[in-house]
Design a protein around this motif. Structure first.
Motif, PDB file in Angstrom:
ATOM      1  N   ARG A 154       1.658-100.315 -12.580  1.00 31.93           N
ATOM      2  CA  ARG A 154       2.334 -98.922 -13.296  1.00 31.93           C
ATOM      3  C   ARG A 154       2.773 -99.680 -14.561  1.00 31.93           C
ATOM      4  NH1 ARG A 154       6.329 -95.843  -9.539  1.00 31.93           N
ATOM      5  NH2 ARG A 154       5.998 -94.483 -11.475  1.00 31.93           N
ATOM      6  N   VAL A 155       3.554-100.909 -14.587  1.00 32.37           N
ATOM      7  CA  VAL A 155       4.159-101.456 -15.694  1.00 32.37           C
ATOM      8  C   VAL A 155       2.932-101.706 -16.860  1.00 32.37           C
ATOM      9  CG1 VAL A 155       5.384-103.425 -16.719  1.00 32.37           C
ATOM     10  CG2 VAL A 155       6.341-102.282 -14.976  1.00 32.37           C
ATOM     11  N   ALA A 156       1.796-102.003 -16.432  1.00 25.14           N
ATOM     12  CA  ALA A 156       0.815-102.422 -17.234  1.00 25.14           C
ATOM     13  C   ALA A 156       0.253-101.266 -17.919  1.00 25.14           C
ATOM     14  CB  ALA A 156      -0.422-102.936 -16.532  1.00 25.14           C
ATOM     15  N   ILE A 162      10.415 -99.368 -17.450  1.00 29.03           N
ATOM     16  CA  ILE A 162      10.317-100.157 -16.301  1.00 29.03           C
ATOM     17  C   ILE A 162      11.374 -99.821 -14.949  1.00 29.03           C
ATOM     18  CG2 ILE A 162      10.480-102.671 -15.491  1.00 29.03           C
ATOM     19  CD1 ILE A 162       9.371-103.533 -18.151  1.00 29.03           C
ATOM     20  N   ASP A 163      12.522 -99.581 -15.397  1.00 30.00           N
ATOM     21  CA  ASP A 163      13.765 -99.304 -14.450  1.00 30.00           C
ATOM     22  C   ASP A 163      13.263 -98.126 -13.547  1.00 30.00           C
ATOM     23  OD1 ASP A 163      15.348-101.259 -15.152  1.00 30.00           O
ATOM     24  OD2 ASP A 163      16.666 -99.913 -16.337  1.00 30.00           O
ATOM     25  N   GLU A 164      12.402 -96.998 -14.421  1.00 25.17           N
ATOM     26  CA  GLU A 164      12.126 -95.798 -13.587  1.00 25.17           C
ATOM     27  C   GLU A 164      11.121 -96.083 -12.813  1.00 25.17           C
ATOM     28  OE1 GLU A 164      11.057 -93.384 -16.694  1.00 25.17           O
ATOM     29  OE2 GLU A 164      12.826 -92.990 -17.470  1.00 25.17           O
ATOM     30  N   ARG A 176       6.630-111.762  -3.790  1.00 23.07           N
ATOM     31  CA  ARG A 176       7.311-110.341  -3.577  1.00 23.07           C
ATOM     32  C   ARG A 176       8.260-110.377  -4.820  1.00 23.07           C
ATOM     33  NH1 ARG A 176      10.725-109.401   0.897  1.00 23.07           N
ATOM     34  NH2 ARG A 176      11.337-111.595   0.586  1.00 23.07           N
ATOM     35  N   THR A 177       8.417-111.099  -5.442  1.00 27.25           N
ATOM     36  CA  THR A 177       9.377-111.312  -6.528  1.00 27.25           C
ATOM     37  C   THR A 177       8.805-111.130  -8.237  1.00 27.25           C
ATOM     38  OG1 THR A 177      10.821-112.725  -5.415  1.00 27.25           O
ATOM     39  CG2 THR A 177      11.179-112.599  -7.676  1.00 27.25           C
ATOM     40  N   LEU A 178       9.084-110.234  -8.910  1.00 24.98           N
ATOM     41  CA  LEU A 178       8.717-109.896 -10.242  1.00 24.98           C
ATOM     42  C   LEU A 178       9.724-110.271 -11.105  1.00 24.98           C
ATOM     43  CD1 LEU A 178       6.887-106.580 -10.156  1.00 24.98           C
ATOM     44  CD2 LEU A 178       5.872-108.805  -9.723  1.00 24.98           C
ATOM     45  N   THR A 179       9.417-111.275 -12.204  1.00 23.67           N
ATOM     46  CA  THR A 179      10.402-111.434 -13.315  1.00 23.67           C
ATOM     47  C   THR A 179       9.743-110.801 -14.609  1.00 23.67           C
ATOM     48  OG1 THR A 179      11.395-113.414 -12.289  1.00 23.67           O
ATOM     49  CG2 THR A 179      11.572-113.103 -14.878  1.00 23.67           C
ATOM     50  N   LEU A 180      10.374-109.836 -15.205  1.00 23.25           N
ATOM     51  CA  LEU A 180      10.052-109.209 -16.412  1.00 23.25           C
ATOM     52  C   LEU A 180      10.871-109.460 -17.619  1.00 23.25           C
ATOM     53  CD1 LEU A 180      10.199-106.496 -13.681  1.00 23.25           C
ATOM     54  CD2 LEU A 180       7.987-106.195 -15.222  1.00 23.25           C
ATOM     55  N   ASP A 202       1.693 -99.732 -26.501  1.00 20.81           N
ATOM     56  CA  ASP A 202       0.979-100.935 -27.197  1.00 20.81           C
ATOM     57  C   ASP A 202       2.185-102.016 -27.322  1.00 20.81           C
ATOM     58  OD1 ASP A 202      -0.825-102.566 -28.233  1.00 20.81           O
ATOM     59  OD2 ASP A 202      -0.517-101.675 -30.315  1.00 20.81           O
ATOM     60  N   HIS A 203       2.828-102.084 -26.100  1.00 19.28           N
ATOM     61  CA  HIS A 203       4.237-103.034 -26.197  1.00 19.28           C
ATOM     62  C   HIS A 203       4.269-103.662 -24.749  1.00 19.28           C
ATOM     63  CE1 HIS A 203       7.545-104.911 -28.050  1.00 19.28           C
ATOM     64  NE2 HIS A 203       8.322-104.451 -26.821  1.00 19.28           N
ATOM     65  N   HIS A 204       4.038-105.095 -24.551  1.00 21.38           N
ATOM     66  CA  HIS A 204       3.535-105.644 -23.295  1.00 21.38           C
ATOM     67  C   HIS A 204       4.640-106.746 -23.335  1.00 21.38           C
ATOM     68  CE1 HIS A 204      -0.237-104.007 -25.255  1.00 21.38           C
ATOM     69  NE2 HIS A 204      -0.215-103.757 -23.862  1.00 21.38           N
ATOM     70  N   PRO A 205       5.247-106.658 -21.797  1.00 23.18           N
ATOM     71  CA  PRO A 205       6.179-107.570 -21.408  1.00 23.18           C
ATOM     72  C   PRO A 205       5.530-108.875 -20.659  1.00 23.18           C
ATOM     73  CG  PRO A 205       5.731-105.771 -19.643  1.00 23.18           C
ATOM     74  CD  PRO A 205       5.122-105.442 -20.637  1.00 23.18           C
ATOM     75  N   ASP A 206       6.221-109.768 -20.602  1.00 23.08           N
ATOM     76  CA  ASP A 206       5.662-111.116 -19.849  1.00 23.08           C
ATOM     77  C   ASP A 206       6.146-110.619 -18.498  1.00 23.08           C
ATOM     78  OD1 ASP A 206       4.838-112.159 -22.164  1.00 23.08           O
ATOM     79  OD2 ASP A 206       6.931-113.178 -22.525  1.00 23.08           O
TER      80      ASP A 206
END
Length: 97
Positions: A45-47, A89-91, A64-68, A54-58
């Protein structure tokens, strides 16, 4: 080109976000989900949200752990685009947990 926010502007913006930290170089949030599929669903969903903007996070995935990490590479730091993406992303995360 987007303008890099100073540390005070970033800190003020972070007050309206959930569990983000950072400074004028980047903002970061780490979240652990109940299952690996839950984490991957958020990544998907973040992707999609990132593609729309047109703005992409690392994104770092560790079971089970994501770091954005959000930073506007072309500007050399944190911009309003990163704050807006973090808000989205919070949403996405809130809808998954």
């Amino acid at each position: 080109m987007a303008e890099v926010l100073d540390t005070a502007q970033v800190q003020a913006a972070l007050a309206g976000l959930t569990d983000w930290s950072g400074d004028s170089t980047a903002i970061v949030r780490t979240v652990t989900f109940a299952t690996f599929p839950d984490a991957i669903a958020v990544v998907t969903r973040v992707a999609m949200a990132a593609e729309e903007r047109d703005h992409h996070p690392d994104i770092d995935i560790r079971w089970r752990t994501l770091t954005l990490r959000c930073s506007t590479h072309s500007a050399g730091g944190t911009t309003q685009r990163d704050i807006e993406l973090a808000r989205r992303i919070d949403e996405i995360i809130a809808a998954q947990v």
